[in-house]
Design a protein around this motif. Structure first.
Motif: not given
Length: 251
Positions: A27, A88, A127, A130-131, A133, A142-143, A146-147
């Motif tokens: 990240h 999550r 965040t 996730l963005n 990736d 994403a698996e 959670d957002p």
């Protein structure tokens, strides 16, 4: 996929954490804009079970050997471990199971062992993961994650402002750029790299504050050496303006 800066970390993490590891990803700067001269290698590890005390102690000792050394091309490592069930389904504030950062090296060398604790800063970190990736091991983030709801992201970026201001004299460049990024995130909803946040903030600053933030940006990009001698008188007033701008966007 592992990079030259991270390939040594994967066996270290698997050796220390064992089969509890669900995923490892990048990240921060590596996913936002590419590594800058002063960028850390920011790594997130998602695990099934909370780390034991021996695992925590062992991981600190391993990271002390490689963070900011020739093994990582002199780049410091910032490593966060989260238990999947802690984040999550999402709830605020999230819990960090383990944190390693070079700013705590002296404490680690004196025997500090990182403990579980609430950490609002996980909201923007997750965040970015996730963005970005950018998995190094395991499935796409994403698996596993959670957002983060937008309101919780806003709460989280504001939560660290008092601590940032307290560190202005000792970590001037990073504090100014992070305040600019908080302002940018609140105003636009996007998490940008520190230099991109400065690009957004600079034309919105009064003229007298622009040289201070411009110098912080230039140092971050390796364009200037970090010397605040001629600008020191304007650093605090620039930071105070950024804090007022942040306050204007609070929930």
């Amino acid at each position: 996929m592992p990079t030259p800066h991270t390939q040594h970390l994967l066996p270290l993490l698997h050796r220390t954490l064992g089969t509890t590891v669900l995923g490892i990803c990048l990240h921060g700067s590596a996913t936002l804009c590419g590594l800058r001269p002063h960028s850390d290698i920011d790594v997130l590890v998602v695990v099934r079970d909370s780390m034991t005390h021996p695992q925590r102690r062992a991981l600190v000792q391993e990271l002390l050997k490689v963070s900011g050394t020739s093994v990582t091309d002199s780049r410091p490592v910032e490593l966060i471990v989260v238990v999947q069930d802690d984040i999550r389904p999402w709830r605020y504030p999230p819990t960090c199971d383990f944190l390693y950062g070079e700013w705590l090296r002296d404490d680690y060398e004196r025997g500090l062992v990182p403990a579980r604790e609430p950490m609002p800063d996980l909201a923007p970190l997750l965040t970015m993961a996730l963005n970005g990736d950018a998995p190094l091991y395991g499935p796409p983030p994403a698996e596993l994650l959670d957002p983060v709801p937008h309101d919780d992201l806003r709460r989280a970026v504001v939560a660290g402002v008092p601590q940032l201001v307290a560190e202005l004299d000792t970590d001037t460049r990073n504090v100014l750029l992070t305040l600019a990024r908080v302002w940018t995130t609140l105003a636009t909803g996007a998490i940008r790299s520190k230099d991109a946040a400065a690009d957004w903030a600079l034309p919105r600053l009064p003229a007298e504050h622009r040289p201070v933030l411009a110098h912080a940006r230039a140092v971050y990009l390796g364009e200037q050496t970090e010397d605040w001698t001629s600008l020191r008188g304007g650093v605090r007033s620039c930071a105070e303006f950024l804090v007022r701008a942040i306050d204007g966007h609070r929930l």
